[in-house]
Design an enzyme around this catalytic site. Structure first.
Site, mmCIF file in Angstrom:
data_model
loop_
_atom_site.group_PDB
_atom_site.id
_atom_site.type_symbol
_atom_site.label_atom_id
_atom_site.label_comp_id
_atom_site.label_asym_id
_atom_site.label_seq_id
_atom_site.Cartn_x
_atom_site.Cartn_y
_atom_site.Cartn_z
ATOM 1 N N GLU A 56 0.889 -1.326 -0.098
ATOM 2 C CA GLU A 56 -0.111 -0.100 0.105
ATOM 3 C C GLU A 56 0.762 1.441 -0.006
ATOM 4 O OE1 GLU A 56 -2.159 -2.873 2.828
ATOM 5 O OE2 GLU A 56 -0.310 -2.512 2.128
ATOM 6 N N CYS A 87 -0.551 0.907 7.395
ATOM 7 C CA CYS A 87 -0.971 1.458 6.098
ATOM 8 C C CYS A 87 -2.175 2.380 6.065
ATOM 9 C CB CYS A 87 -1.198 0.131 5.396
ATOM 10 S SG CYS A 87 0.410 -0.581 4.904
#
Length: 160
Positions: A56, A87
């Site tokens: 991510e 994330c």
């Protein structure tokens, strides 16, 4: 016409396979703005010696460079595994509008599995979350990776 969520998750799965080819946990991610992939990433913590190099984060960094902005407005992030708290924090700071993930992560998932940060009302950013898109494919990729890793870590019986 194909479902765009499936199409973009397939692109993320292809990146997850690239990660696996590099000896990384097979997780891939793409950032999409107005139907166009503007950021790509896959897990790289081992090869980059960087604990923040999750798929991510790599996709958000790539999209930020592509769009010349750290605010990724009107963007959707597709990722093959439920994001962790680190994330999700980055996703919030980037102002991602929508998150689509494949497999749930019962150990570190921050979108409902362990904790559910996207619905936390005290946080200043909220986003739409869609879970389970191509989950069987993503789960199988992860399962096979860890089966193979365990096999390669086992000592051979004929050495004794």
């Amino acid at each position: 016409m194909a479902d765009p969520d499936i199409q973009f998750m397939q692109a993320a799965l292809a990146l997850a396979q690239q990660a696996q080819g590099c000896g990384e946990v097979p997780v891939g991610a793409v950032v999409v703005q107005r139907g166009i992939i503007v950021g790509r990433g896959h897990n790289r913590p081992i090869s980059a010696a960087d604990p923040t190099a999750h798929a991510e984060i790599m996709a958000l960094r790539d999209a930020g460079k592509h769009l010349c902005n750290y605010r990724l407005l009107d963007c959707t992030l597709y990722v093959t595994l439920e994001p962790c708290t680190m994330c999700i924090g980055a996703i919030f700071h980037a102002r991602i509008q929508r998150l689509v993930f494949a497999a749930a992560d019962p150990k570190t998932g921050a979108c409902g599995s362990v904790i559910d940060l996207p619905v936390e009302s005290r946080l200043n950013h909220h986003l739409q979350v869609t879970a389970g898109v191509l989950a069987p494919e993503a789960s199988e990729l992860l399962k096979q990776f860890f089966v193979q890793r365990r096999k390669s870590a086992e000592p051979c019986d004929h050495e004794h």
